[in-house]
Motif scaffolding. Structure first.
Motif, PDB file in Angstrom:
ATOM      1  N   LEU A   2       1.349  -1.204  -0.413  1.00  0.00           N
ATOM      2  CA  LEU A   2       0.158   0.079   0.024  1.00  0.00           C
ATOM      3  C   LEU A   2       1.494   0.896   0.044  1.00  0.00           C
ATOM      4  CD1 LEU A   2      -2.708  -0.843   2.268  1.00  0.00           C
ATOM      5  CD2 LEU A   2      -2.748  -1.598  -0.044  1.00  0.00           C
ATOM      6  N   LYS A   3       0.234   2.565  -1.008  1.00  0.00           N
ATOM      7  CA  LYS A   3       1.494   3.503  -0.900  1.00  0.00           C
ATOM      8  C   LYS A   3      -0.002   4.646  -0.909  1.00  0.00           C
ATOM      9  CE  LYS A   3       5.310   1.721  -2.937  1.00  0.00           C
ATOM     10  NZ  LYS A   3       6.028   2.553  -4.799  1.00  0.00           N
ATOM     11  N   VAL A   4       0.449   6.296  -0.034  1.00  0.00           N
ATOM     12  CA  VAL A   4      -0.363   6.830  -0.315  1.00  0.00           C
ATOM     13  C   VAL A   4       0.677   8.244  -0.784  1.00  0.00           C
ATOM     14  CG1 VAL A   4      -1.633   7.855   1.640  1.00  0.00           C
ATOM     15  CG2 VAL A   4      -0.956   5.517   1.829  1.00  0.00           C
ATOM     16  N   PHE A   5      -0.881   8.650  -1.336  1.00  0.00           N
ATOM     17  CA  PHE A   5      -0.018   9.910  -1.852  1.00  0.00           C
ATOM     18  C   PHE A   5      -1.293  11.060  -2.304  1.00  0.00           C
ATOM     19  CE2 PHE A   5       0.761   6.037  -4.405  1.00  0.00           C
ATOM     20  CZ  PHE A   5       2.362   6.001  -5.000  1.00  0.00           C
ATOM     21  N   ASP A   6      -0.846  12.090  -2.017  1.00  0.00           N
ATOM     22  CA  ASP A   6      -1.376  13.731  -1.835  1.00  0.00           C
ATOM     23  C   ASP A   6      -3.103  13.679  -3.338  1.00  0.00           C
ATOM     24  OD1 ASP A   6      -2.366  16.280  -2.857  1.00  0.00           O
ATOM     25  OD2 ASP A   6      -1.701  16.502  -0.548  1.00  0.00           O
ATOM     26  N   GLU A   7      -3.412  13.629  -3.170  1.00  0.00           N
ATOM     27  CA  GLU A   7      -4.988  13.298  -4.622  1.00  0.00           C
ATOM     28  C   GLU A   7      -4.665  14.887  -5.449  1.00  0.00           C
ATOM     29  OE1 GLU A   7      -8.530  12.071  -4.137  1.00  0.00           O
ATOM     30  OE2 GLU A   7      -8.964  13.306  -2.888  1.00  0.00           O
ATOM     31  N   LYS A   8      -3.934  15.840  -5.027  1.00  0.00           N
ATOM     32  CA  LYS A   8      -3.579  17.178  -5.638  1.00  0.00           C
ATOM     33  C   LYS A   8      -2.426  16.893  -6.232  1.00  0.00           C
ATOM     34  CE  LYS A   8      -6.514  20.205  -3.071  1.00  0.00           C
ATOM     35  NZ  LYS A   8      -6.808  21.588  -2.630  1.00  0.00           N
ATOM     36  N   THR A   9      -1.615  16.928  -5.641  1.00  0.00           N
ATOM     37  CA  THR A   9       0.093  17.023  -6.491  1.00  0.00           C
ATOM     38  C   THR A   9       0.852  15.510  -6.399  1.00  0.00           C
ATOM     39  OG1 THR A   9       1.095  16.372  -4.058  1.00  0.00           O
ATOM     40  CG2 THR A   9       0.522  18.767  -4.505  1.00  0.00           C
ATOM     41  N   GLY A  10       0.072  14.816  -5.883  1.00  0.00           N
ATOM     42  CA  GLY A  10       0.338  13.332  -6.465  1.00  0.00           C
ATOM     43  C   GLY A  10       1.909  12.784  -5.849  1.00  0.00           C
ATOM     44  N   LYS A  11       1.984  14.082  -4.597  1.00  0.00           N
ATOM     45  CA  LYS A  11       3.348  13.101  -4.023  1.00  0.00           C
ATOM     46  C   LYS A  11       3.243  12.687  -2.960  1.00  0.00           C
ATOM     47  CE  LYS A  11       6.352  15.108   0.152  1.00  0.00           C
ATOM     48  NZ  LYS A  11       6.463  16.260   0.774  1.00  0.00           N
ATOM     49  N   GLU A  12       3.968  11.891  -2.960  1.00  0.00           N
ATOM     50  CA  GLU A  12       3.775  10.156  -2.122  1.00  0.00           C
ATOM     51  C   GLU A  12       4.006  10.446  -1.201  1.00  0.00           C
ATOM     52  OE1 GLU A  12       5.496   5.698  -1.213  1.00  0.00           O
ATOM     53  OE2 GLU A  12       6.083   6.672  -2.703  1.00  0.00           O
ATOM     54  N   ILE A  13       3.308  10.020   0.610  1.00  0.00           N
ATOM     55  CA  ILE A  13       3.048  10.056   1.215  1.00  0.00           C
ATOM     56  C   ILE A  13       4.451   9.452   2.228  1.00  0.00           C
ATOM     57  CG2 ILE A  13       1.510  11.133   3.993  1.00  0.00           C
ATOM     58  CD1 ILE A  13       1.700  13.299   1.788  1.00  0.00           C
ATOM     59  N   LYS A  14       5.044   9.933   3.469  1.00  0.00           N
ATOM     60  CA  LYS A  14       5.696   8.771   4.018  1.00  0.00           C
ATOM     61  C   LYS A  14       5.637   8.468   5.587  1.00  0.00           C
ATOM     62  CE  LYS A  14       8.668   7.905  -0.007  1.00  0.00           C
ATOM     63  NZ  LYS A  14       8.998   6.820  -0.302  1.00  0.00           N
ATOM     64  N   LYS A  15       5.156   7.521   6.158  1.00  0.00           N
ATOM     65  CA  LYS A  15       5.691   7.565   7.834  1.00  0.00           C
ATOM     66  C   LYS A  15       5.896   8.970   8.755  1.00  0.00           C
ATOM     67  CE  LYS A  15       5.967   4.744  12.022  1.00  0.00           C
ATOM     68  NZ  LYS A  15       6.591   3.396  11.669  1.00  0.00           N
ATOM     69  N   GLY A  16       5.688   9.072   8.900  1.00  0.00           N
ATOM     70  CA  GLY A  16       6.062  10.537   9.813  1.00  0.00           C
ATOM     71  C   GLY A  16       5.645  12.240   9.157  1.00  0.00           C
ATOM     72  N   ASP A  17       5.442  11.698   7.785  1.00  0.00           N
ATOM     73  CA  ASP A  17       5.045  13.151   7.415  1.00  0.00           C
ATOM     74  C   ASP A  17       3.495  13.910   8.048  1.00  0.00           C
ATOM     75  OD1 ASP A  17       6.546  13.060   5.329  1.00  0.00           O
ATOM     76  OD2 ASP A  17       5.742  12.168   3.743  1.00  0.00           O
ATOM     77  N   GLU A  18       3.758  15.111   7.889  1.00  0.00           N
ATOM     78  CA  GLU A  18       3.092  16.067   8.377  1.00  0.00           C
ATOM     79  C   GLU A  18       1.141  15.834   7.246  1.00  0.00           C
ATOM     80  OE1 GLU A  18       2.980  19.264  11.679  1.00  0.00           O
ATOM     81  OE2 GLU A  18       2.523  20.075   9.461  1.00  0.00           O
ATOM     82  N   ILE A  19       0.497  15.720   7.983  1.00  0.00           N
ATOM     83  CA  ILE A  19      -0.649  15.391   7.281  1.00  0.00           C
ATOM     84  C   ILE A  19      -2.187  16.478   7.611  1.00  0.00           C
ATOM     85  CG2 ILE A  19      -0.481  13.607   6.112  1.00  0.00           C
ATOM     86  CD1 ILE A  19      -2.437  12.533   7.703  1.00  0.00           C
ATOM     87  N   THR A  20      -2.588  17.250   6.573  1.00  0.00           N
ATOM     88  CA  THR A  20      -3.877  18.638   7.179  1.00  0.00           C
ATOM     89  C   THR A  20      -4.889  17.846   7.376  1.00  0.00           C
ATOM     90  OG1 THR A  20      -2.234  19.785   7.324  1.00  0.00           O
ATOM     91  CG2 THR A  20      -4.282  20.816   7.460  1.00  0.00           C
ATOM     92  N   ASP A  21      -6.530  17.405   7.698  1.00  0.00           N
ATOM     93  CA  ASP A  21      -7.221  17.780   7.532  1.00  0.00           C
ATOM     94  C   ASP A  21      -8.547  18.797   6.947  1.00  0.00           C
ATOM     95  OD1 ASP A  21      -8.726  19.156   9.387  1.00  0.00           O
ATOM     96  OD2 ASP A  21      -8.578  16.510  10.673  1.00  0.00           O
ATOM     97  N   PHE A  57      -8.066  13.988   4.528  1.00  0.00           N
ATOM     98  CA  PHE A  57      -7.315  14.247   4.120  1.00  0.00           C
ATOM     99  C   PHE A  57      -6.231  14.423   2.773  1.00  0.00           C
ATOM    100  CE2 PHE A  57      -6.791  11.645   8.432  1.00  0.00           C
ATOM    101  CZ  PHE A  57      -6.103  12.607   8.651  1.00  0.00           C
ATOM    102  N   GLY A  58      -7.634  14.395   1.960  1.00  0.00           N
ATOM    103  CA  GLY A  58      -7.139  14.261   0.547  1.00  0.00           C
ATOM    104  C   GLY A  58      -6.349  13.766  -0.102  1.00  0.00           C
ATOM    105  N   LEU A  59      -6.230  12.083   1.047  1.00  0.00           N
ATOM    106  CA  LEU A  59      -4.821  11.327  -0.523  1.00  0.00           C
ATOM    107  C   LEU A  59      -5.681  10.504  -0.513  1.00  0.00           C
ATOM    108  CD1 LEU A  59      -3.213  10.840   3.752  1.00  0.00           C
ATOM    109  CD2 LEU A  59      -2.696  12.727   1.642  1.00  0.00           C
ATOM    110  N   ILE A  60      -5.157   9.810  -1.276  1.00  0.00           N
ATOM    111  CA  ILE A  60      -5.682   8.430  -1.913  1.00  0.00           C
ATOM    112  C   ILE A  60      -4.144   6.735  -1.608  1.00  0.00           C
ATOM    113  CG2 ILE A  60      -4.642   8.871  -4.214  1.00  0.00           C
ATOM    114  CD1 ILE A  60      -7.078   7.254  -6.075  1.00  0.00           C
ATOM    115  N   VAL A  61      -5.201   5.702  -1.213  1.00  0.00           N
ATOM    116  CA  VAL A  61      -4.496   4.719  -0.223  1.00  0.00           C
ATOM    117  C   VAL A  61      -4.441   3.699  -2.249  1.00  0.00           C
ATOM    118  CG1 VAL A  61      -4.058   2.814   0.517  1.00  0.00           C
ATOM    119  CG2 VAL A  61      -4.546   4.698   1.123  1.00  0.00           C
TER     120      VAL A  61
END
Length: 64
Positions: A2-21, A57-61
């Motif tokens: 499983l990988k997580v990406f920001d829906e707007k930027t396409g940037k991969e989100i990694k463990k410890g990254d700050e995310i905003t709801d 969070f505007g993410l996609i798994v």
């Protein structure tokens, strides 16, 4: 895997990254628990062990 990406930027989100709801509250990403499919939202877990839908969070798994 499983990988997580920001829906707007396409940037991969990694463990410890700050995310905003959607309310503007900050959290720290811990892991992905379920990929988004046609019928189900993806799920993530934050550092405080709370589970949320990825859309909060505007993410996609994705399962890659």
């Amino acid at each position: 895997m499983l990988k997580v990406f920001d829906e707007k930027t396409g940037k991969e989100i990694k463990k410890g990254d700050e995310i905003t709801d959607f309310r503007g509250e900050k959290h720290f990403f811990k892991r992905a628990d379920r990929a988004r499919t046609e019928n189900k939202s993806g799920k993530i877990c934050t550092a405080d062990n709370r589970e949320y839908y990825d859309k909060v969070f505007g993410l996609i798994v994705k399962d890659e």
